[in-house]
Design a protein around this motif. Structure first.
Motif, short mmCIF file in Angstrom:
data_model
loop_
_atom_site.label_atom_id
_atom_site.label_comp_id
_atom_site.label_asym_id
_atom_site.label_seq_id
_atom_site.Cartn_x
_atom_site.Cartn_y
_atom_site.Cartn_z
N SER A 64 0.82 -1.21 0.00
CA SER A 64 0.00 0.00 0.00
C SER A 64 0.86 1.26 0.00
CB SER A 64 -0.91 0.03 1.23
OG SER A 64 -1.85 -1.02 1.20
N SER A 65 0.36 2.29 -0.67
CA SER A 65 1.03 3.58 -0.65
C SER A 65 0.71 4.29 0.67
CB SER A 65 0.53 4.44 -1.81
OG SER A 65 -0.83 4.81 -1.60
N GLN A 66 1.39 5.38 0.93
CA GLN A 66 1.12 6.16 2.14
C GLN A 66 -0.32 6.65 2.14
OE1 GLN A 66 4.00 9.23 3.08
NE2 GLN A 66 5.69 7.92 2.46
N ASP A 67 -0.82 7.10 0.99
CA ASP A 67 -2.21 7.56 0.91
C ASP A 67 -3.18 6.43 1.23
OD1 ASP A 67 -1.52 10.18 0.29
OD2 ASP A 67 -1.77 9.90 -1.87
N LEU A 107 -2.56 3.74 3.03
CA LEU A 107 -2.45 3.42 4.45
C LEU A 107 -3.18 4.45 5.30
CD1 LEU A 107 1.28 2.29 4.57
CD2 LEU A 107 -0.73 0.85 4.95
N GLN A 108 -3.03 5.71 4.94
CA GLN A 108 -3.73 6.76 5.69
C GLN A 108 -5.24 6.55 5.59
OE1 GLN A 108 -2.76 10.82 4.71
NE2 GLN A 108 -4.24 11.64 6.15
N HIS A 109 -5.73 6.26 4.41
CA HIS A 109 -7.16 6.02 4.22
C HIS A 109 -7.62 4.84 5.08
CE1 HIS A 109 -10.74 4.27 2.30
NE2 HIS A 109 -11.09 5.54 2.15
N THR A 110 -6.83 3.78 5.09
CA THR A 110 -7.17 2.60 5.89
C THR A 110 -7.26 2.95 7.37
OG1 THR A 110 -6.12 1.10 4.30
CG2 THR A 110 -6.37 0.29 6.56
N ILE A 111 -6.30 3.71 7.86
CA ILE A 111 -6.27 4.08 9.28
C ILE A 111 -7.43 5.00 9.62
CG2 ILE A 111 -4.96 5.36 11.03
CD1 ILE A 111 -2.40 4.27 9.53
N VAL A 112 -7.62 6.05 8.82
CA VAL A 112 -8.70 7.01 9.08
C VAL A 112 -10.06 6.31 9.00
CG1 VAL A 112 -9.85 9.07 8.18
CG2 VAL A 112 -7.36 9.03 8.38
#
Length: 68
Positions: A16-19, A21-26
């Motif tokens: 996964s890209s940083q974006d 991963l951020q989406h997954t976390i949020v």
């Protein structure tokens, strides 16, 4: 049936890209569902295992401040 949740989470987010991963976390936090907590725990474990001492200290300070 032997199901390894850690491996399943890692397989799901591997590459996964940083974006992403951020989406997954949020998304996991916003859904506020108990079933998402183990996945966040696996991501935290990945962070912890790959963080240097300064990053770990910063995370501990952030957690301590957030829990007050």
């Amino acid at each position: 049936m032997n199901f390894n949740l850690r491996n399943a989470v890692l397989a799901n987010v591997s590459g996964s890209s940083q974006d992403q991963l951020q989406h997954t976390i949020v998304d996991a936090i916003q859904r506020n569902e108990e079933k998402m907590l183990p996945g966040l725990g696996v991501l935290f474990e990945v962070f912890w295992k790959n963080a240097d001492e300064q990053e770990k200290q910063h995370m501990l300070q952030t957690l301590e401040a957030g829990l007050k």
